[in-house]
Design a protein around this motif. Structure first.
Motif, PDB file in Angstrom:
ATOM      1  N   LEU A 199       0.447   4.575  -5.757  1.00 17.87           N
ATOM      2  CA  LEU A 199       1.021   4.819  -7.088  1.00 17.87           C
ATOM      3  C   LEU A 199       1.865   3.650  -7.591  1.00 17.87           C
ATOM      4  CD1 LEU A 199       2.078   8.573  -6.821  1.00 17.87           C
ATOM      5  CD2 LEU A 199       0.197   7.624  -8.159  1.00 17.87           C
ATOM      6  N   LYS A 200       1.944   2.592  -6.820  1.00 13.74           N
ATOM      7  CA  LYS A 200       2.738   1.438  -7.252  1.00 13.74           C
ATOM      8  C   LYS A 200       2.144   0.856  -8.533  1.00 13.74           C
ATOM      9  CE  LYS A 200       4.889  -0.056  -2.929  1.00 13.74           C
ATOM     10  NZ  LYS A 200       4.953  -1.096  -1.875  1.00 13.74           N
ATOM     11  N   GLY A 201       3.019   0.564  -9.470  1.00 13.82           N
ATOM     12  CA  GLY A 201       2.562   0.028 -10.746  1.00 13.82           C
ATOM     13  C   GLY A 201       2.327   1.080 -11.800  1.00 13.82           C
ATOM     14  N   LYS A 202       2.350   2.366 -11.412  1.00 14.35           N
ATOM     15  CA  LYS A 202       2.167   3.445 -12.381  1.00 14.35           C
ATOM     16  C   LYS A 202       3.540   3.912 -12.852  1.00 14.35           C
ATOM     17  CE  LYS A 202      -0.756   7.519 -13.057  1.00 14.35           C
ATOM     18  NZ  LYS A 202      -1.824   6.855 -13.805  1.00 14.35           N
ATOM     19  N   ASP A 203       3.731   3.979 -14.164  1.00 12.14           N
ATOM     20  CA  ASP A 203       5.025   4.376 -14.729  1.00 12.14           C
ATOM     21  C   ASP A 203       5.182   5.889 -14.636  1.00 12.14           C
ATOM     22  OD1 ASP A 203       7.385   4.708 -16.058  1.00 12.14           O
ATOM     23  OD2 ASP A 203       6.643   4.048 -18.019  1.00 12.14           O
ATOM     24  N   LEU A 204       6.056   6.328 -13.728  1.00 11.21           N
ATOM     25  CA  LEU A 204       6.300   7.754 -13.528  1.00 11.21           C
ATOM     26  C   LEU A 204       7.706   8.156 -13.965  1.00 11.21           C
ATOM     27  CD1 LEU A 204       4.677   8.087  -9.979  1.00 11.21           C
ATOM     28  CD2 LEU A 204       3.665   8.745 -12.170  1.00 11.21           C
ATOM     29  N   ALA A 299       1.211  21.060 -19.607  1.00 11.78           N
ATOM     30  CA  ALA A 299       0.406  20.883 -18.399  1.00 11.78           C
ATOM     31  C   ALA A 299      -0.827  21.769 -18.415  1.00 11.78           C
ATOM     32  CB  ALA A 299       1.248  21.184 -17.162  1.00 11.78           C
ATOM     33  N   VAL A 300      -0.699  22.976 -19.007  1.00 12.02           N
ATOM     34  CA  VAL A 300      -1.837  23.885 -19.086  1.00 12.02           C
ATOM     35  C   VAL A 300      -2.803  23.429 -20.178  1.00 12.02           C
ATOM     36  CG1 VAL A 300      -2.555  26.277 -19.472  1.00 12.02           C
ATOM     37  CG2 VAL A 300      -0.447  25.788 -18.196  1.00 12.02           C
ATOM     38  N   LYS A 301      -2.272  23.110 -21.335  1.00 15.64           N
ATOM     39  CA  LYS A 301      -3.130  22.688 -22.447  1.00 15.64           C
ATOM     40  C   LYS A 301      -3.908  21.419 -22.122  1.00 15.64           C
ATOM     41  CE  LYS A 301       0.104  22.745 -25.651  1.00 15.64           C
ATOM     42  NZ  LYS A 301       0.747  22.659 -26.991  1.00 15.64           N
ATOM     43  N   ASN A 302      -3.314  20.525 -21.323  1.00 18.21           N
ATOM     44  CA  ASN A 302      -3.969  19.263 -20.978  1.00 18.21           C
ATOM     45  C   ASN A 302      -4.595  19.273 -19.587  1.00 18.21           C
ATOM     46  OD1 ASN A 302      -3.221  17.301 -23.311  1.00 18.21           O
ATOM     47  ND2 ASN A 302      -1.275  18.305 -22.813  1.00 18.21           N
ATOM     48  N   ASN A 303      -4.663  20.486 -19.005  1.00 14.91           N
ATOM     49  CA  ASN A 303      -5.282  20.676 -17.691  1.00 14.91           C
ATOM     50  C   ASN A 303      -4.689  19.754 -16.623  1.00 14.91           C
ATOM     51  OD1 ASN A 303      -7.070  22.157 -16.062  1.00 14.91           O
ATOM     52  ND2 ASN A 303      -8.599  20.522 -16.142  1.00 14.91           N
ATOM     53  N   ARG A 304      -3.378  19.568 -16.683  1.00 18.13           N
ATOM     54  CA  ARG A 304      -2.712  18.791 -15.629  1.00 18.13           C
ATOM     55  C   ARG A 304      -2.218  19.777 -14.559  1.00 18.13           C
ATOM     56  NH1 ARG A 304      -0.660  15.840 -20.186  1.00 18.13           N
ATOM     57  NH2 ARG A 304       1.330  16.969 -20.036  1.00 18.13           N
ATOM     58  N   ILE A 305      -3.179  20.440 -13.939  1.00 22.17           N
ATOM     59  CA  ILE A 305      -2.922  21.423 -12.890  1.00 22.17           C
ATOM     60  C   ILE A 305      -3.547  20.909 -11.603  1.00 22.17           C
ATOM     61  CG2 ILE A 305      -3.252  23.809 -12.132  1.00 22.17           C
ATOM     62  CD1 ILE A 305      -3.530  24.586 -15.094  1.00 22.17           C
ATOM     63  N   ILE A 306      -2.742  20.815 -10.563  1.00 20.39           N
ATOM     64  CA  ILE A 306      -3.210  20.309  -9.273  1.00 20.39           C
ATOM     65  C   ILE A 306      -3.149  21.452  -8.272  1.00 20.39           C
ATOM     66  CG2 ILE A 306      -2.833  18.630  -7.423  1.00 20.39           C
ATOM     67  CD1 ILE A 306      -1.362  16.880  -9.487  1.00 20.39           C
ATOM     68  N   MET A 307      -4.272  21.710  -7.605  1.00 20.67           N
ATOM     69  CA  MET A 307      -4.307  22.732  -6.564  1.00 20.67           C
ATOM     70  C   MET A 307      -4.054  22.067  -5.216  1.00 20.67           C
ATOM     71  SD  MET A 307      -7.389  25.257  -7.801  1.00 20.67           S
ATOM     72  CE  MET A 307      -8.468  23.941  -8.387  1.00 20.67           C
ATOM     73  N   ALA A 327      -1.003  12.117  -4.873  1.00 25.73           N
ATOM     74  CA  ALA A 327      -1.083  10.742  -5.354  1.00 25.73           C
ATOM     75  C   ALA A 327      -2.441  10.450  -5.968  1.00 25.73           C
ATOM     76  CB  ALA A 327      -0.793   9.765  -4.208  1.00 25.73           C
ATOM     77  N   THR A 328      -3.498  10.929  -5.313  1.00 25.22           N
ATOM     78  CA  THR A 328      -4.859  10.703  -5.825  1.00 25.22           C
ATOM     79  C   THR A 328      -5.053  11.391  -7.166  1.00 25.22           C
ATOM     80  OG1 THR A 328      -5.730  10.518  -3.568  1.00 25.22           O
ATOM     81  CG2 THR A 328      -7.314  11.006  -5.319  1.00 25.22           C
ATOM     82  N   ALA A 329      -4.580  12.654  -7.270  1.00 29.18           N
ATOM     83  CA  ALA A 329      -4.744  13.397  -8.520  1.00 29.18           C
ATOM     84  C   ALA A 329      -3.951  12.760  -9.649  1.00 29.18           C
ATOM     85  CB  ALA A 329      -4.303  14.844  -8.317  1.00 29.18           C
ATOM     86  N   ILE A 330      -2.700  12.392  -9.378  1.00 32.55           N
ATOM     87  CA  ILE A 330      -1.842  11.808 -10.423  1.00 32.55           C
ATOM     88  C   ILE A 330      -2.415  10.494 -10.925  1.00 32.55           C
ATOM     89  CG2 ILE A 330       0.449  10.785 -10.791  1.00 32.55           C
ATOM     90  CD1 ILE A 330       1.480  13.000  -8.837  1.00 32.55           C
TER      91      ILE A 330
END
Length: 337
Positions: A199-204, A299-307, A327-330
């Motif tokens: 995730l390095k380099g990703k603005d969180l 998160a629901v409207k944009n399907n940012r749901i991680i199982m 990390a992979t999902a994000i």
């Protein structure tokens, strides 16, 4: 998974250094959650109350020592299935005191203090120790935590990953397999580093998340991850903010409050356990997409749901796979600024 793929290479690289590890000198005494445990020899038979301990035994090559297991959330990883199938499952959830001592264990490894502790639903440590059965409580659930406050305890200090490494080292020493313990800890540390590096380099800096474990009923407040616990540690490791501010391990918080916090991601537990209706991940998803409050969350409207496997939300080996999954999902999302 990164952890599984790294095993052969890291174990090979570690062998020269680990060859110098001294054998265990018995009698061995270790301090465990305020109780000294003395072993005259490596235990021949053990029982685990908690999936975390069971999988540690398998990873250390000690699965043949298990006479019984209990308290499961997910199926065992495929690489341990053949050995685990030989172990009697005393209960899917909490076993009886009689079923545990009936296996005549020389060690009982316990994941959660509410199972074996001052108010243990299985029994107290004193009850086991009176029968000369040592109980090894995972340090991750007793250090910096008050398990008498809140349904699943309250963190007085933030969870430390060192407690997991120490469990592995101590169990390895008890069973005189120190080299395996050192190799396993090396693998876990490399897996954790690989997840954070991805995730390095990703603005969180504006990214937040909510862990939803389960709910006693879908119509009432859900069990979500509080601050200072294992999921909070996972988020902090990846540079993400937990929207829940309670220090309880798994507090109940209303959906209206959670919707106002509007987390970037919803991380929901997938489990094989069926104690509550919301243990079913499909019912969680249906609720989130149809409830008038939750369906309007970003998160629901944009399907940012991680199982994520429920067991990966515990202080366990699976937590490291969970870090990789998150990390992979994000990394697949273009995040809002």
């Amino acid at each position: 998974m990164l952890l599984h793929r790294a095993v052969t290479l890291l174990a090979t690289l570690a062998l020269p250094a680990l060859a110098l590890a001294a054998p265990t000198q018995y009698p061995l005494t270790i301090e465990n959650c305020g109780s000294p445990l003395t072993f005259q020899h490596a235990p021949i038979r053990a029982v685990t109350i908690g999936q975390a301990g069971t999988e540690m035994f398998h990873a250390l090559g000690l699965g043949d020592k298990l006479a019984g297991t209990s308290l499961w959330f997910n199926d065992v990883p495929a690489r341990y299935k053949a050995q685990n199938d030989k172990v009697e499952r005393l209960a899917d959830n909490d076993p009886s005191f009689e079923s545990v001592i009936g296996k005549r264990p020389e060690l009982v490894a316990v994941q959660l203090e509410w199972m074996v502790g001052p108010q243990g639903v299985v029994g107290t440590r004193e009850q086991f120790h009176e029968l000369k059965i040592p109980t090894y409580l995972m340090p991750s659930d007793c250090e910096g935590k008050d398990n008498l406050v809140g349904a699943d305890g309250t963190r007085l200090q933030a969870f430390s990953i060192e407690s997991v490494y120490r469990s592995i080292s101590q169990l390895a020493e008890v069973f005189d397999v120190q080299q395996r313990g050192e190799a396993l800890n090396t693998q876990l540390k490399a897996s954790r580093e690989a997840s954070t590096d991805s995730l390095k380099g990703k603005d969180l800096s504006h990214t937040s998340a909510l862990f939803w474990f389960s709910s006693a009923d879908l119509d009432i407040d859900p069990y979500v991850a509080g601050r200072k616990g294992i999921p909070d540690f996972m988020l902090n490791t990846l540079g993400i903010r937990n929207v829940v501010e309670s220090d309880e391990e798994w507090p109940t918080v209303g959906w209206e409050t959670l919707a106002k916090a509007n987390p970037t991601f919803l991380i929901i537990a997938r489990m094989d356990r069926r104690r509550f209706p919301a243990d079913d991940v499909e019912k969680k998803l249906e609720f989130l997409r149809t409830d008038p409050v939750t369906r309007n969350m970003d998160a629901v409207k944009n399907n940012r749901i991680i199982m994520l496997d429920a067991h990966a939300m515990q202080a366990s080996l699976r937590m490291f796979d969970g870090l990789e999954t998150l990390a992979t999902a994000i990394n697949t999302y273009d995040l809002p600024k």
